[in-house]
Design an enzyme around this catalytic site. Structure first.
Site, mmCIF file in Angstrom:
data_model
loop_
_atom_site.group_PDB
_atom_site.id
_atom_site.type_symbol
_atom_site.label_atom_id
_atom_site.label_comp_id
_atom_site.label_asym_id
_atom_site.label_seq_id
_atom_site.Cartn_x
_atom_site.Cartn_y
_atom_site.Cartn_z
ATOM 1 N N GLU A 120 0.838 -1.201 0.000
ATOM 2 C CA GLU A 120 0.000 0.000 0.000
ATOM 3 C C GLU A 120 0.870 1.248 0.000
ATOM 4 O O GLU A 120 2.098 1.146 -0.050
ATOM 5 C CB GLU A 120 -0.958 -0.028 1.202
ATOM 6 C CG GLU A 120 -0.285 -0.192 2.531
ATOM 7 C CD GLU A 120 -1.243 -0.697 3.627
ATOM 8 O OE1 GLU A 120 -1.316 -0.049 4.665
ATOM 9 O OE2 GLU A 120 -1.903 -1.734 3.417
ATOM 10 N N LYS A 122 2.528 4.811 1.466
ATOM 11 C CA LYS A 122 2.901 5.419 2.746
ATOM 12 C C LYS A 122 2.483 6.884 2.675
ATOM 13 O O LYS A 122 3.132 7.699 2.016
ATOM 14 C CB LYS A 122 4.394 5.291 3.011
ATOM 15 C CG LYS A 122 4.758 5.837 4.379
ATOM 16 C CD LYS A 122 6.122 5.405 4.825
ATOM 17 C CE LYS A 122 6.355 5.692 6.289
ATOM 18 N NZ LYS A 122 6.222 7.087 6.647
ATOM 19 N N ASP A 124 1.720 10.696 3.722
ATOM 20 C CA ASP A 124 2.577 11.624 4.440
ATOM 21 C C ASP A 124 1.715 12.616 5.210
ATOM 22 O O ASP A 124 1.436 13.705 4.735
ATOM 23 C CB ASP A 124 3.475 12.334 3.419
ATOM 24 C CG ASP A 124 4.739 12.845 4.070
ATOM 25 O OD1 ASP A 124 4.934 12.590 5.270
ATOM 26 O OD2 ASP A 124 5.516 13.508 3.368
ATOM 27 N N TYR A 229 -7.059 8.214 5.308
ATOM 28 C CA TYR A 229 -7.059 6.852 4.789
ATOM 29 C C TYR A 229 -6.776 5.879 5.924
ATOM 30 O O TYR A 229 -5.827 6.085 6.688
ATOM 31 C CB TYR A 229 -5.988 6.653 3.709
ATOM 32 C CG TYR A 229 -6.431 7.088 2.338
ATOM 33 C CD1 TYR A 229 -7.659 6.683 1.819
ATOM 34 C CD2 TYR A 229 -5.605 7.890 1.554
ATOM 35 C CE1 TYR A 229 -8.059 7.082 0.554
ATOM 36 C CE2 TYR A 229 -6.009 8.282 0.282
ATOM 37 C CZ TYR A 229 -7.229 7.878 -0.207
ATOM 38 O OH TYR A 229 -7.638 8.262 -1.449
ATOM 39 N N LYS A 320 11.028 3.707 0.815
ATOM 40 C CA LYS A 320 10.955 5.125 0.465
ATOM 41 C C LYS A 320 11.156 5.407 -1.019
ATOM 42 O O LYS A 320 11.673 4.588 -1.764
ATOM 43 C CB LYS A 320 12.062 5.862 1.225
ATOM 44 C CG LYS A 320 11.863 5.883 2.715
ATOM 45 C CD LYS A 320 11.011 7.034 3.098
ATOM 46 C CE LYS A 320 11.482 7.622 4.426
ATOM 47 N NZ LYS A 320 10.777 8.831 4.745
ATOM 48 N N CYS A 422 9.790 47.851 -14.446
ATOM 49 C CA CYS A 422 9.905 46.543 -15.079
ATOM 50 C C CYS A 422 11.344 46.318 -15.549
ATOM 51 O O CYS A 422 11.900 47.168 -16.244
ATOM 52 C CB CYS A 422 8.940 46.475 -16.258
ATOM 53 S SG CYS A 422 9.172 45.008 -17.266
ATOM 54 N N CYS A 425 11.176 46.346 -19.628
ATOM 55 C CA CYS A 425 10.827 47.499 -20.473
ATOM 56 C C CYS A 425 10.912 48.825 -19.735
ATOM 57 O O CYS A 425 10.751 49.877 -20.335
ATOM 58 C CB CYS A 425 9.431 47.328 -21.064
ATOM 59 S SG CYS A 425 8.113 47.573 -19.874
ATOM 60 N N CYS A 440 3.735 44.748 -14.392
ATOM 61 C CA CYS A 440 4.345 45.738 -15.269
ATOM 62 C C CYS A 440 3.200 46.408 -16.005
ATOM 63 O O CYS A 440 2.311 45.738 -16.536
ATOM 64 C CB CYS A 440 5.286 45.049 -16.249
ATOM 65 S SG CYS A 440 5.639 46.049 -17.707
ATOM 66 N N CYS A 446 5.719 46.154 -23.542
ATOM 67 C CA CYS A 446 6.793 45.442 -22.834
ATOM 68 C C CYS A 446 7.193 44.197 -23.629
ATOM 69 O O CYS A 446 6.376 43.305 -23.843
ATOM 70 C CB CYS A 446 6.322 45.046 -21.437
ATOM 71 S SG CYS A 446 7.519 44.037 -20.547
HETATM 72 S S1 IVH Z 1 1.325 0.788 9.307
HETATM 73 C C1 IVH Z 1 2.506 -1.428 13.073
HETATM 74 N N1 IVH Z 1 0.691 1.747 6.957
HETATM 75 O O1 IVH Z 1 4.061 5.790 8.801
HETATM 76 C C2 IVH Z 1 2.401 -0.715 11.757
HETATM 77 N N2 IVH Z 1 1.766 3.205 8.483
HETATM 78 O O2 IVH Z 1 6.107 4.407 11.134
HETATM 79 C C3 IVH Z 1 1.874 0.658 11.926
HETATM 80 N N3 IVH Z 1 2.057 5.501 7.644
HETATM 81 O O3 IVH Z 1 3.523 7.531 11.343
HETATM 82 C C4 IVH Z 1 1.938 1.525 10.755
HETATM 83 N N4 IVH Z 1 1.131 5.167 5.680
HETATM 84 O O4 IVH Z 1 1.211 6.939 10.364
HETATM 85 C C5 IVH Z 1 1.254 2.010 8.150
HETATM 86 N N5 IVH Z 1 0.034 2.465 4.842
HETATM 87 C C6 IVH Z 1 0.586 2.722 6.031
HETATM 88 C C7 IVH Z 1 1.092 3.997 6.356
HETATM 89 C C8 IVH Z 1 1.683 4.198 7.598
HETATM 90 C C9 IVH Z 1 1.715 6.058 6.470
HETATM 91 C C10 IVH Z 1 2.752 6.225 8.726
HETATM 92 C C11 IVH Z 1 2.199 6.003 10.089
HETATM 93 C C12 IVH Z 1 3.377 6.192 11.001
HETATM 94 C C13 IVH Z 1 4.515 5.802 10.122
HETATM 95 C C14 IVH Z 1 4.944 4.393 10.470
#
Ligand code: IVH
Length: 683
Positions: A120, A122, A124, A229, A320, A422, A425, A440, A446
Site C-alpha cells: 500500500e 505510505k 505523508d 485513509y 521510500k 519593469c 521594459c 508591469c 513590454c
Molecule cells: S502501518 C505497526 N501503513 O508511517 C504498523 N503506516 O512508522 C503501523 N504511515 O507515522 C503503521 N502510511 O502513520 C502504516 N500504509 C501505512 C502507512 C503508515 C503512512 C505512517 C504512520 C506512522 C509511520 C509508520
C-alpha cells in the site's frame, strides 16, 4: 417532549445525510445535488434546534460546533501505536532485502513458495486512532509517543470522509488506524487563498495536516480541510477478524471508512519491486503526497508469528522514494514578467535533485511571500517539488545565512525588494492595494509580455503554429520584426531566414506553419488572444455561446454573464480587453491578414448521445492523438477529465494504459478502444 414523528424524521435524515456524505467524500460519486443535501441538512438542524434532546454526537450537524479547547487531554492507547522500519534504499534492492529478512525469520528456504504481501502507500500526514463503539465514533487520538496520544476528537470530526457512524454490522469496539492528510489540491487552494490575503502559507501538506489536527479551535481546523485513509487496526472486541491484512482493509471499506484504492496483494520480492516501480510512476499524478510505499505480510497468522523487534513489527516495512524536499542555496533572485505583466520573483538555485528531477529555479510567488519568508541571496533554503507543480522555496535555514563578518551580526545580503520599474521594459510596476501580484504596466509595449503573448498565440491549443518557439520569438521581438500576432502573417523568407540558427528548410516550414494557422476555429482564436482569465475552456464556451466574433466584440458584461461558467471577474476581463483600442486593432489586423474560421449560430446547443458525459483518455491510441480525441469529445458537448472516478462515464484506453485503466476496471466502468469510441460517437 419531542413529537415521536420528529425523532424518527431526525434519525432518517441523519442516516440519509451520512449516506450521501459517504458517496461524496469517500466514493467520490455524489448521489444528490449539493443544494438538495443542504436542504436536508437544514431540516435536520431545525429539528435539532427545536428539540435539543434529539441531538446525537453522530449527527452530521455536529462535525463543527465545539468550542475552542484550553488544551488536549491525554489518551492512553490500549494497543500501542508503533512505527515501522524504514528502508532508505530507494532502489529495488530495498524490497528484496525485506522479503529476504521475512523469509529468514520464518525459516523458509529457496525451495519454499513465495510469500504473499499486502502493498500500500505510505501517506505523508499524521497517524490517527479512531475509536468506534457500537459503530459510533467516540474518540480520535494522535499517536503521541505511541503509548499516550492526545484527544483530537473535535478536529477529526471536521474531516468529512471520516464516518461519524459506521455502516453495516460493526463490532462493539473497533479502533481504526490511519493517516490524516491534506490533499495537494486542498493545500494549493488554501495557500493560494492565504497568498491573496497576504497571510502566512503552509510549508507543505504534512505540516498543514499536523497544524490542523493540533489546532485547539475546531472552527480553525475546519478551515484547513483534511482527508483520511485507514491502514490498520487498534483495539477490537468481539470481531471476527479476517485472515489477511487485505481482508481487514476490505472490511474497513465495507464499514464506510476511506481506504486508498492504490493497494495490491502481491507475491514475493518480485511483486513488491513491481508495486514500488508502478507507484513511483504514478506518484506525481496522485492528488496527495506519499513518501514511499508500505509492504505488510498479508497473513495475520504469519504477522503474529513474526512479532516485533524493539518497537517495530518484523512483518512490515516502509520503502521510500527520493524526497520531495531538499536543501540548496540561492544564487540569485530574479523577477520574471508574465504574459499579463505579472511580476514573479524567482530564485535561481544551485542545482539539486528533488522529487525525481534536478531543480535550478523555484518560484517565490510574489513580493509578500518573499518578504514573509525573507529569502535572500546566499541563503540555504528548503525547496519542494511535489506532483506536477512548479518547484517552490519553502523556507530559509536562518542559521546558515551568510553574515558580513565571521562573528555573525549583519547579514551579507539585504532583504529582497521588488523593482519599482519593469526589468524588461522600464515601465512602472504597479501593485493594487488589494492584490498580491505586482504587474508591469507596459502591456504589449513590454517585450517580455509581447514575447509571452506571441508564444501563447502560437501555442498548440491556440493557433497551433509549429516551430514558433521561444528562441525564434525572442529574436523576432528583440529585432523589432514582430510586435503583435498580426505581424506574424506579414513575415517573409527574407525576414525569417535572417534569424540565428535558422536553416532555409526550417524557415520555409515556419512560414508554411504560419500560413496554415490562418484557418482556425473561433475558440482557438479567442483563446489565442490571451485575454486575462480566459482559458481554453472559457474560450470554447464563448465561441459556442456567441457563434460569431462580432457578437463577442459587442457583448457587455451583462450579456457575458449569460455564458455558462463566466462570472463577474471573467466578464470584466473580457470587456476591459476589448475596450483597449490597441487590442481591437490587433483583432482587426488579424482578420485583415486572412485569419478565418467558420462562424456558427449563437448558442447552438449541442445535442449528441455523449453530451454532458465525462471521458478519461489513457494510453496511446492507434491512430488518434490525445488532442484529437479530446477535440472530438468536446465538440460533442462532453468533457475530458484527467483522472478516473465513479463519475467517469467512459474510459478510452490505448496501448500501455496504466493505473487509470486498472482503476476503471475495478470500478466496473465502460472501457472503449479506439474503434469502439469512434463507433460510439458515430464517426
Ligand atoms: S502501518 C505497526 N501503513 O508511517 C504498523 N503506516 O512508522 C503501523 N504511515 O507515522 C503503521 N502510511 O502513520 C502504516 N500504509 C501505512 C502507512 C503508515 C503512512 C505512517 C504512520 C506512522 C509511520 C509508520
Amino acid at each position: 417532549m419531542p413529537v415521536p414523528n420528529q425523532a424518527a424524521r431526525a434519525a432518517a435524515l441523519r442516516c440519509e445525510l451520512e449516506r450521501h456524505g459517504h458517496a461524496y467524500y469517500v466514493l467520490d460519486a455524489p448521489t444528490i445535488p449539493d443544494a438538495e443535501y443542504d436542504k436536508l441538512f437544514r431540516e435536520l438542524q431545525a429539528i435539532e434546534a427545536e428539540h435539543p434532546d434529539l441531538l446525537t454526537p453522530d449527527s452530521p450537524t455536529q462535525r463543527v460546533g465545539g468550542k475552542p479547547l484550553p488544551e488536549f487531554s491525554p489518551v492512553r492507547h490500549v494497543v500501542p501505536m508503533l512505527s515501522i522500519r524504514t528502508e532508505t534504499d530507494t532502489e529495488a534492492s530495498g524490497a528484496i532485502a525485506f522479503d529476504g529478512r521475512v523469509r529468514r525469520e520464518l525459516g523458509l528456504t529457496d525451495v519454499d513458495p513465495s510469500l504473499e504481501y499486502a502493498a500500500e502507500l505510505k501517506f505523508d500526514g499524521l497517524a490517527i486512532n479512531l475509536r468506534y463503539e457500537h459503530g459510533v465514533l467516540v474518540q480520535a487520538a494522535t499517536r503521541g509517543d505511541g503509548e499516550t496520544g492526545e484527544d483530537v476528537t473535535q478536529n477529526v470530526r471536521t474531516i468529512h470522509c471520516i464516518p461519524l457512524r459506521l455502516t453495516g454490522d460493526a463490532p462493539p469496539v473497533l479502533e481504526v488506524r490511519g493517516e490524516a492528510y491534506m490533499s495537494r489540491p486542498d493545500f494549493e487552494r488554501y495557500n493560494e487563498k492565504q497568498r491573496t490575503l497576504g497571510a502566512a502559507t503552509l510549508v507543505n501538506p504534512r505540516n498543514g495536516a499536523a497544524g490542523s489536527i493540533r489546532q485547539l479551535d475546531p472552527a480553525l481546523a475546519a478551515r484547513r480541510p483534511l482527508s483520511f485513509y485507514a491502514y490498520g487496526l487498534g483495539e477490537t472486541r468481539d470481531w471476527n477478524l479476517p485472515e489477511t491484512h487485505a481482508g481487514v482493509l476490505d472490511a474497513l471499506a465495507a464499514f464506510g471508512l476511506p481506504v486508498c484504492e492504490h493497494r495490491a496483494v502481491v507475491q514475493g520480492a518480485e511483486g513488491l519491486v513491481a508495486f514500488h516501480a508502478r507507484i513511483r510512476e504514478a506518484r506525481d499524478s496522485l492528488p496527495f503526497d506519499i513518501d514511499g510505499v508500505v509492504y505488510k505480510v498479508n497473513s495475520l497468522v504469519l504477522q503474529q508469528q513474526l512479532g516485533f523487534v524493539t518497537r517495530e513489527p518484523r512483518w512490515a516495512v516502509a520503502h521510500k522514494y527520493p524526497a520531495e524536499e531538499a536543501l540548496t542555496t540561492v544564487e540569485s533572485i530574479e523577477v520574471q514578467v508574465g504574459r499579463t505583466g505579472a511580476i514573479t520573483p524567482v530564485a535561481r538555485l544551485a542545482p539539486v535533485f528533488v522529487g525525481g528531477v534536478t531543480v535550478t529555479n523555484a518560484t517565490l510567488h510574489n513580493e509578500d511571500e518573499v518578504k514573509r519568508k525573507d529569502v535572500r541571496i546566499g541563503d540555504t533554503v528548503i525547496v519542494r517539488r511535489a506532483g506536477d507543480v512548479i518547484p517552490e522555496v519553502v523556507s530559509v535555514v536562518l542559521e546558515k545565512r551568510p553574515a558580513k563578518d565571521l562573528f555573525g551580526g549583519e547579514p551579507l545580503h539585504p532583504a529582497f525588494e521588488l523593482p519599482k520599474t519593469c526589468p524588461v521594459c522600464g515601465s512602472t510596476v504597479e501593485k493594487p492595494e488589494d492584490e498580491a501580484i505586482a504587474r508591469c504596466t507596459g502591456g504589449l509595449f513590454c517585450p517580455a509580455q509581447r514575447k509571452q503573448a506571441l508564444l501563447h498565440f502560437a501555442g498548440r491549443r491556440a493557433m497551433d503554429i509549429e516551430g514558433l518557439g521561444d528562441k525564434i520569438v525572442e529574436q523576432l521581438v528583440d529585432k523589432g520584426i514582430v510586435e503583435t500576432p498580426a505581424d506574424l502573417y506579414a513575415l517573409d523568407m527574407a525576414a525569417v531566414a535572417n534569424l540565428d540558427r535558422m536553416a532555409e528548410k526550417s524557415a520555409a516550414n515556419l512560414l508554411a506553419a504560419i500560413a496554415k494557422s490562418r484557418e482556425t476555429t473561433l475558440a482557438r482564436f479567442i483563446f489565442g488572444l490571451g485575454i486575462r482569465n480566459v482559458g481554453e475552456a472559457t474560450a470554447k464556451d464563448l465561441a459556442r455561446h456567441f457563434g460569431k466574433l462580432d457578437a463577442l466584440l459587442a457583448a457587455d458584461e451583462n450579456s457575458l454573464l449569460q455564458v455558462s461558467d463566466v462570472g463577474p471577474i471573467v466578464a470584466a476581463s473580457i470587456v476591459r480587453f476589448f475596450a483597449e483600442p490597441h487590442n481591437r486593432e490587433v483583432v482587426e489586423a488579424l482578420r485583415a491578414a486572412g485569419v478565418t474560421w467558420a462562424e456558427g449560430e449563437p448558442a447552438a446547443v449541442v445535442s449528441s448521445s455523449i453530451a454532458g458525459k465525462t471521458f478519461v483518455l489513457t494510453g496511446t491510441l492507434p491512430t488518434l492523438t490525445r488532442d484529437e480525441a479530446k477535440d472530438m469529445i468536446e465538440a460533442l458537448g462532453a468533457k475530458v477529465a484527467g483522472s478516473v472516478s465513479k463519475k467517469t462515464d467512459y474510459v478510452v484506453a490505448g496501448s500501455e494504459a496504466g493505473s487509470k485503466l486498472e482503476k476503471a476496471q475495478q470500478l466496473g466502468l465502460t472501457i472503449l478502444d479506439e474503434a469502439q469510441f469512434m463507433e460510439l460517437i458515430g464517426s
